[in-house]
Scaffold this active site. Structure first.
Site, mmCIF file in Angstrom:
data_model
loop_
_atom_site.group_PDB
_atom_site.id
_atom_site.type_symbol
_atom_site.label_atom_id
_atom_site.label_comp_id
_atom_site.label_asym_id
_atom_site.label_seq_id
_atom_site.Cartn_x
_atom_site.Cartn_y
_atom_site.Cartn_z
ATOM 1 N N THR A 10 32.016 27.149 42.354
ATOM 2 C CA THR A 10 31.462 27.631 41.079
ATOM 3 C C THR A 10 32.412 28.673 40.474
ATOM 4 O O THR A 10 33.112 29.393 41.197
ATOM 5 C CB THR A 10 30.047 28.233 41.262
ATOM 6 O OG1 THR A 10 30.140 29.435 42.046
ATOM 7 C CG2 THR A 10 29.096 27.248 41.933
ATOM 8 N N SER A 12 35.308 28.336 38.671
ATOM 9 C CA SER A 12 36.655 28.092 39.214
ATOM 10 C C SER A 12 37.679 27.705 38.156
ATOM 11 O O SER A 12 38.671 27.071 38.460
ATOM 12 C CB SER A 12 36.570 27.018 40.299
ATOM 13 O OG SER A 12 35.722 25.957 39.894
ATOM 14 N N GLY A 17 38.359 31.742 42.020
ATOM 15 C CA GLY A 17 37.757 30.412 42.117
ATOM 16 C C GLY A 17 38.783 29.308 41.913
ATOM 17 O O GLY A 17 38.783 28.294 42.620
ATOM 18 N N SER A 141 32.114 41.010 47.930
ATOM 19 C CA SER A 141 33.138 41.987 47.522
ATOM 20 C C SER A 141 33.051 43.194 48.424
ATOM 21 O O SER A 141 31.981 43.487 48.987
ATOM 22 C CB SER A 141 32.873 42.421 46.082
ATOM 23 O OG SER A 141 33.633 43.558 45.762
ATOM 24 N N TYR A 154 26.550 46.016 40.066
ATOM 25 C CA TYR A 154 27.452 45.011 40.656
ATOM 26 C C TYR A 154 27.434 45.130 42.182
ATOM 27 O O TYR A 154 27.278 44.131 42.892
ATOM 28 C CB TYR A 154 28.874 45.238 40.111
ATOM 29 C CG TYR A 154 29.920 44.336 40.729
ATOM 30 C CD1 TYR A 154 29.943 42.969 40.450
ATOM 31 C CD2 TYR A 154 30.894 44.842 41.588
ATOM 32 C CE1 TYR A 154 30.905 42.140 41.011
ATOM 33 C CE2 TYR A 154 31.861 44.022 42.157
ATOM 34 C CZ TYR A 154 31.865 42.675 41.863
ATOM 35 O OH TYR A 154 32.820 41.854 42.423
HETATM 36 P P1 NAD Z 1 37.256 35.903 36.896
HETATM 37 O O1 NAD Z 1 36.556 36.648 35.815
HETATM 38 O O2 NAD Z 1 38.747 35.859 36.906
HETATM 39 O O3 NAD Z 1 36.714 34.399 36.942
HETATM 40 C C1 NAD Z 1 35.338 34.182 36.947
HETATM 41 C C2 NAD Z 1 35.047 32.709 36.933
HETATM 42 O O4 NAD Z 1 33.635 32.558 36.864
HETATM 43 C C3 NAD Z 1 35.625 31.983 35.733
HETATM 44 O O5 NAD Z 1 36.011 30.682 36.114
HETATM 45 C C4 NAD Z 1 34.445 31.922 34.752
HETATM 46 O O6 NAD Z 1 34.487 30.792 33.916
HETATM 47 C C5 NAD Z 1 33.298 31.793 35.736
HETATM 48 N N1 NAD Z 1 32.047 32.284 35.168
HETATM 49 C C6 NAD Z 1 31.762 33.514 34.663
HETATM 50 N N2 NAD Z 1 30.503 33.536 34.199
HETATM 51 C C7 NAD Z 1 29.977 32.297 34.428
HETATM 52 C C8 NAD Z 1 28.725 31.687 34.158
HETATM 53 N N3 NAD Z 1 27.747 32.355 33.552
HETATM 54 N N4 NAD Z 1 28.544 30.400 34.537
HETATM 55 C C9 NAD Z 1 29.532 29.702 35.138
HETATM 56 N N5 NAD Z 1 30.739 30.222 35.415
HETATM 57 C C10 NAD Z 1 30.954 31.493 35.047
HETATM 58 O O7 NAD Z 1 36.666 36.497 38.264
HETATM 59 P P2 NAD Z 1 37.388 36.792 39.662
HETATM 60 O O8 NAD Z 1 37.965 38.156 39.592
HETATM 61 O O9 NAD Z 1 38.225 35.645 40.069
HETATM 62 O O10 NAD Z 1 36.091 36.891 40.597
HETATM 63 C C11 NAD Z 1 35.557 35.778 41.292
HETATM 64 C C12 NAD Z 1 34.568 36.284 42.334
HETATM 65 O O11 NAD Z 1 35.238 37.171 43.218
HETATM 66 C C13 NAD Z 1 33.399 37.064 41.729
HETATM 67 O O12 NAD Z 1 32.206 36.742 42.416
HETATM 68 C C14 NAD Z 1 33.799 38.520 41.981
HETATM 69 O O13 NAD Z 1 32.673 39.353 42.088
HETATM 70 C C15 NAD Z 1 34.553 38.394 43.286
HETATM 71 N N6 NAD Z 1 35.514 39.498 43.512
HETATM 72 C C16 NAD Z 1 36.594 39.689 42.675
HETATM 73 C C17 NAD Z 1 37.476 40.740 42.937
HETATM 74 C C18 NAD Z 1 38.716 41.014 42.082
HETATM 75 O O14 NAD Z 1 39.365 42.051 42.269
HETATM 76 N N7 NAD Z 1 39.117 40.123 41.199
HETATM 77 C C19 NAD Z 1 37.253 41.586 44.041
HETATM 78 C C20 NAD Z 1 36.156 41.354 44.861
HETATM 79 C C21 NAD Z 1 35.291 40.304 44.589
#
Ligand code: NAD
Length: 262
Positions: A10, A12, A17, A141, A154
């Site tokens: 999901t 991605s 993702g 996270s 969050y």
């Molecule tokens: P990102 O914002 O780069 O990507 C998010 C993805 O989720 C995108 O593909 C977007 O289209 C999708 N998305 C967002 N809202 C949506 C919705 N309502 N329905 C369907 N898809 C949806 O995010 P990321 O930084 O790659 O984070 C991904 C996961 O990793 C998240 O759960 C985040 O909490 C976790 N995370 C990220 C970090 C970081 O530093 N980037 C650190 C710890 C945890």
């Protein structure tokens, strides 16, 4: 190797993702990617086809902040093939101080970060149970263990994911289905890079100077003192869903760079 398995990741179309989808394709899995808009999904599918030779990749646009979106995504993915591997990655964060976080903010972030995983897992479990094999991974996270200030809502959703993952692993013990959490820390996604570049420009610093400051001032405990790459997070997911991890369930697999002291 994941040949013959179908993985649904999901959220991605970009970031962590996208890296997970790419990694699982390289392992030989059929992969369904998901994002909110048709355009971003089509773009991600195209990019993955270009990057991984022979990629069997499908795309489904669905907004996972509402139950309808989760049900539609589950149905569309199962139409491709039974989902053997579910990676609950979609999530969002929005910095706000506690008193400014409204009930609507709380409900919205809980729906996307927690309930999307609940709904996706609930919809896909029956066929996994029937097959006697399945892999469910939640992307939590570091914030789920060390609740951040200015983003408590969050942190709470990320803690909830950990509880959900552990509880589910217990309930599914002996079923052939494992449930684990992967716990990233600061990860250099396009979104994070854009934010850091913007703050660096405002402060008149280079991006490298900004990164150094971030780890000195806000993450002095980081043992790697750098952002992880999305690919490093994807590597851990690839392990968790592989046959190699058949005895790993109810676990929290950390790739947060050693920030958490436990
Ligand atoms: P990102 O914002 O780069 O990507 C998010 C993805 O989720 C995108 O593909 C977007 O289209 C999708 N998305 C967002 N809202 C949506 C919705 N309502 N329905 C369907 N898809 C949806 O995010 P990321 O930084 O790659 O984070 C991904 C996961 O990793 C998240 O759960 C985040 O909490 C976790 N995370 C990220 C970090 C970081 O530093 N980037 C650190 C710890 C945890």
């Amino acid at each position: 190797k994941l040949n013959g398995k179908h993985a649904l990741v999901t959220g991605s179309t970009k970031g962590i993702g996208f890296a997970i989808a790419e990694r699982l394709l390289r392992e030989g899995a059929t992969v369904t990617v998901n994002g909110r808009s048709e355009g971003s999904v089509a773009e991600a599918v195209e990019k993955l086809r270009g990057e991984v030779a022979g990629a069997d990749v499908h795309g489904v646009a669905a907004d996972l902040s509402a139950e309808r979106g989760a049900l539609d995504l589950a149905a569309a993915a199962e139409h491709v093939a039974m989902v053997d591997v579910l990676v609950n990655n979609a999530g969002a964060y929005a910095p706000k101080s506690f008193e400014k976080i409204t009930d609507e903010d709380w409900a919205g972030i809980f729906d996307l970060n927690v309930m999307s995983g609940v709904r996706m897992t609930r919809a896909l479990l029956p066929r996994m149970k029937h097959a006697g094999w399945g892999r469910v991974v939640f992307i939590s996270s570091e914030s789920g263990v060390c609740t951040p200030e200015e983003m408590i809502h969050y942190g709470v959703t990320k803690s909830a994911q950990l509880a959900l993952s552990r509880g589910l692993a217990k309930e599914l013990g002996g079923s052939g289905i494992t449930v684990n959490s992967v716990l990233p820390g600061p990860t250099w996604t396009e979104g994070v890079a854009a934010f850091v570049e913007q703050v660096a420009a405002e402060k008149g610093l280079s991006v490298d100077e900004m990164k150094t400051r971030f780890f000195e001032e806000q993450r002095p405990g980081s043992l790697i003192a750098r952002f992880a790459t999305p690919e490093e997070v994807a590597d851990l997911v690839a392990f968790a869903v592989s046959p190699l991890a058949s005895a790993t369930t109810g676990a929290t697999l950390r790739c947060e760079g050693g920030i958490i002291d436990s």
